[in-house]
Scaffold this motif. Structure first.
Motif, mmCIF file in Angstrom:
data_model
loop_
_atom_site.group_PDB
_atom_site.id
_atom_site.type_symbol
_atom_site.label_atom_id
_atom_site.label_comp_id
_atom_site.label_asym_id
_atom_site.label_seq_id
_atom_site.Cartn_x
_atom_site.Cartn_y
_atom_site.Cartn_z
ATOM 1 N N GLN A 89 0.977 -1.075 -0.056
ATOM 2 C CA GLN A 89 0.136 -0.007 0.192
ATOM 3 C C GLN A 89 0.940 1.149 0.049
ATOM 4 N N PRO A 90 1.279 1.718 -1.066
ATOM 5 C CA PRO A 90 2.337 2.805 -1.257
ATOM 6 C C PRO A 90 1.815 4.066 -0.551
ATOM 7 N N ASN A 91 0.501 4.337 -0.678
ATOM 8 C CA ASN A 91 -0.210 5.558 0.032
ATOM 9 C C ASN A 91 -1.650 5.463 0.170
ATOM 10 N N ASP A 92 -2.430 6.298 0.727
ATOM 11 C CA ASP A 92 -3.784 6.343 0.713
ATOM 12 C C ASP A 92 -4.553 6.285 -0.509
ATOM 13 N N TRP A 93 -3.999 6.801 -1.776
ATOM 14 C CA TRP A 93 -4.867 7.077 -2.826
ATOM 15 C C TRP A 93 -4.210 6.306 -3.933
ATOM 16 N N THR A 94 -3.008 5.566 -3.708
ATOM 17 C CA THR A 94 -2.211 4.877 -4.886
ATOM 18 C C THR A 94 -2.278 3.501 -4.518
ATOM 19 N N SER A 95 -2.765 2.239 -5.488
ATOM 20 C CA SER A 95 -2.530 1.160 -5.061
ATOM 21 C C SER A 95 -1.132 0.622 -5.400
ATOM 22 N N ALA A 96 -0.837 -0.590 -5.092
ATOM 23 C CA ALA A 96 0.519 -1.398 -5.469
ATOM 24 C C ALA A 96 0.621 -1.449 -6.897
ATOM 25 N N ALA A 97 -0.584 -1.877 -7.553
ATOM 26 C CA ALA A 97 -0.634 -1.955 -9.321
ATOM 27 C C ALA A 97 -0.311 -0.800 -9.861
ATOM 28 N N GLU A 98 -0.986 0.474 -9.332
ATOM 29 C CA GLU A 98 -0.850 1.663 -9.757
ATOM 30 C C GLU A 98 0.452 2.107 -9.933
ATOM 31 N N LEU A 99 1.138 2.097 -8.748
ATOM 32 C CA LEU A 99 2.559 2.468 -8.568
ATOM 33 C C LEU A 99 3.309 1.786 -9.427
ATOM 34 N N LYS A 100 3.385 0.529 -9.687
ATOM 35 C CA LYS A 100 4.325 -0.191 -10.571
ATOM 36 C C LYS A 100 3.912 0.072 -12.131
ATOM 37 N N LEU A 101 2.602 0.565 -12.504
ATOM 38 C CA LEU A 101 2.281 0.757 -13.592
ATOM 39 C C LEU A 101 2.974 2.366 -13.861
ATOM 40 N N LEU A 102 2.930 3.262 -13.033
ATOM 41 C CA LEU A 102 3.436 4.609 -13.019
ATOM 42 C C LEU A 102 4.976 4.316 -13.214
ATOM 43 N N ILE A 103 5.525 3.622 -12.439
ATOM 44 C CA ILE A 103 7.116 3.494 -12.716
ATOM 45 C C ILE A 103 7.496 3.109 -14.035
ATOM 46 N N GLY A 104 6.866 1.933 -14.396
ATOM 47 C CA GLY A 104 7.098 1.349 -15.739
ATOM 48 C C GLY A 104 6.859 2.362 -16.927
ATOM 49 N N MET A 105 5.465 3.187 -16.742
ATOM 50 C CA MET A 105 5.408 4.208 -17.716
ATOM 51 C C MET A 105 6.165 5.140 -17.891
ATOM 52 N N HIS A 106 6.664 5.734 -16.592
ATOM 53 C CA HIS A 106 7.627 6.866 -16.676
ATOM 54 C C HIS A 106 8.937 6.318 -17.168
ATOM 55 N N LEU A 107 9.639 5.310 -17.005
ATOM 56 C CA LEU A 107 10.523 4.627 -17.290
ATOM 57 C C LEU A 107 10.688 4.437 -18.827
ATOM 58 N N ALA A 108 9.484 3.743 -19.619
ATOM 59 C CA ALA A 108 9.606 3.685 -20.751
ATOM 60 C C ALA A 108 9.234 5.147 -21.647
ATOM 61 N N THR A 109 8.744 6.134 -21.094
ATOM 62 C CA THR A 109 8.860 7.297 -21.678
ATOM 63 C C THR A 109 9.727 8.296 -21.531
ATOM 64 N N PHE A 110 9.919 8.242 -20.171
ATOM 65 C CA PHE A 110 11.092 9.742 -19.738
ATOM 66 C C PHE A 110 12.499 8.907 -19.294
ATOM 67 N N GLY A 111 12.495 7.663 -19.453
ATOM 68 C CA GLY A 111 13.916 6.972 -19.086
ATOM 69 C C GLY A 111 14.073 7.217 -17.569
#
Length: 408
Positions: A91-113
């Motif tokens: 549970q990363p925070n009160d408004w972000t799920s674990a799946a959403e956090l990993k999705l954002l990390i992967g999206m930012h890595l693949a887009t911005f590096g």
């Protein structure tokens, strides 16, 4: 800093886009390309091959489980569910799920590096929450004295805040910069720009009913208003996909010559297919995952999927796991605890392959039945027999003497 930004905005092109590609990516803008289309993160998402590559990487990071493990004295490992870092992953925070956090990390890595998260800590210094940050709002500088990275966050109101490096989870992609990864979108902007140009060209061609342009010859001297009226009337009958079967009338003073398709128009399909392969090289995505099945067969499909896991996703998984260990674990804890991904979940969709792997592992004493059931989210065997390890009865241990081998 403000002088730098002022100089950047002064270097604008005539079209209003930033002329310096690095400055454009720094400010979240679009960098110009030779094809005439400015390419930035938002523009890349409108290019189907680039968006496909970004989505494949980010959703793969999202679906693979990530756990914190404790090393045991016998060389094994166990899930460390009681550690604060493990609770933050669930549970990363009160408004972000674990799946959403990993999705954002992967999206930012693949887009911005790069992917950035702010680490909130409790009174004892343990990680309590992870808050994703927009990579376009985070700049990385170098401390001249310690050579450590210095992170500066630009708020929505324009204010800046210097963050301690121990409070930042930074996952870097490949690149020449030691402190910041290179953006795949920036590296592939020429290929993306050409792909968007080809798509726009095909759209305009089929918008005219897939008919090339032509030359309308009008005899005699005409006023500009008369020429505009003739052009408008002619376009109603010639242009557009709904003008396919209309009857066009020309008077004796008017003649129309249609221009034939040139070699570039005739090879547009081949060029668009090549651009899919060209863009996929920057993210190292197999063409089969981008729905380009021209050269995919039953014999190489499995090999391509294995190459995707081995050469594309495993380096990304390793980078994320090492960044988590560096930011969420104390220095004295890193010998005992470590993060790891359960890559076995890739075969969950293939029930036959999963059951065959379990049967082989149990029959050769690698796993017990209870361990395999736990991997499949099932409870142990009720009578306790699932904890017994088995091995084939037709094998014997390697010995040095013939007599010992016969006794065995």
């Amino acid at each position: 800093m403000f002088k730098l930004i002022s100089n950047i905005f002064e270097r604008k092109s005539a079209s209003g886009t930033l002329a310096d590609p690095w400055a454009a990516m720094l400010l979240g803008g679009a960098a110009p390309t030779a094809a005439g289309i400015s390419v930035g993160p938002e523009t890349a998402l409108r290019c189907s091959p680039a968006f496909g590559c970004i989505r494949i990487i980010s959703e793969t990071v999202q679906q693979v489980p990530l756990h914190l493990y404790r090393r045991l004295q016998d060389g094994g490992r166990e899930r460390a569910t009681d550690h604060p870092a493990s609770r933050v992953l669930r549970q990363p925070n009160d408004w972000t799920s674990a799946a959403e956090l990993k999705l954002l990390i992967g999206m930012h890595l693949a887009t911005f590096g790069n992917s950035f998260c702010w680490i909130g800590r409790d009174g004892e210094g343990n990680p309590a929450e992870l808050i994703p940050l927009d990579p376009r709002r985070v700049s990385v500088a170098i401390d001249d004295r310690t050579m450590a990275p210095v992170y500066t966050l630009t708020n929505a109101n324009g204010g800046q805040q210097v963050l301690d490096r121990r409070d930042i989870l930074h996952v870097r992609g490949p690149g020449l910069d030691i402190y910041r990864g290179a953006s795949p979108v920036e590296l592939a902007r020429e290929a993306i720009g050409l792909s968007l140009t080809l798509e726009k060209h095909c759209g305009s061609l089929f918008g005219r009913g897939a008919k090339p342009s032509g030359v309308l010859k009008v005899r005699g001297k005409k006023t500009p208003d008369a020429l505009a009226r003739i052009r408008s009337l002619f376009s109603q009958f010639y242009s557009g996909s709904d003008a396919e079967h209309r009857t066009m009338l020309l008077d004796e003073d008017t003649d129309f010559t249609q221009i034939q398709l040139n070699s570039v128009d005739a090879q547009t399909l081949e060029m668009r297919r090549f651009q899919v392969a060209e863009i996929s090289r920057y993210w190292r995505i197999p063409l089969s995952l981008l729905n380009d099945l021209e050269r995919v067969t039953h014999s190489n499909a499995e090999s391509l999927a294995l190459q995707f896991v081995q050469f594309t996703m495993l380096p990304i998984f390793r980078s994320i796991a090492d960044a988590l260990a560096l930011s969420l674990l104390r220095p004295e804890e890193r010998d005992e605890f470590f993060f790891d991904w359960v890559v076995d979940d890739f075969v969950k969709a293939d029930l036959s392959a999963r059951m065959q792997a379990f049967a082989t592992a149990v029959s050769h004493g690698i796993f017990s039945p209870d361990e395999c059931r736990a991997m499949d989210n099932r409870g142990p065997v009720p009578d306790g027999s699932g904890a017994v390890f088995t091995r084939p009865v037709n094998v014997a241990p390697v010995t040095t003497s013939k007599a010992e081998a016969v006794d065995a």
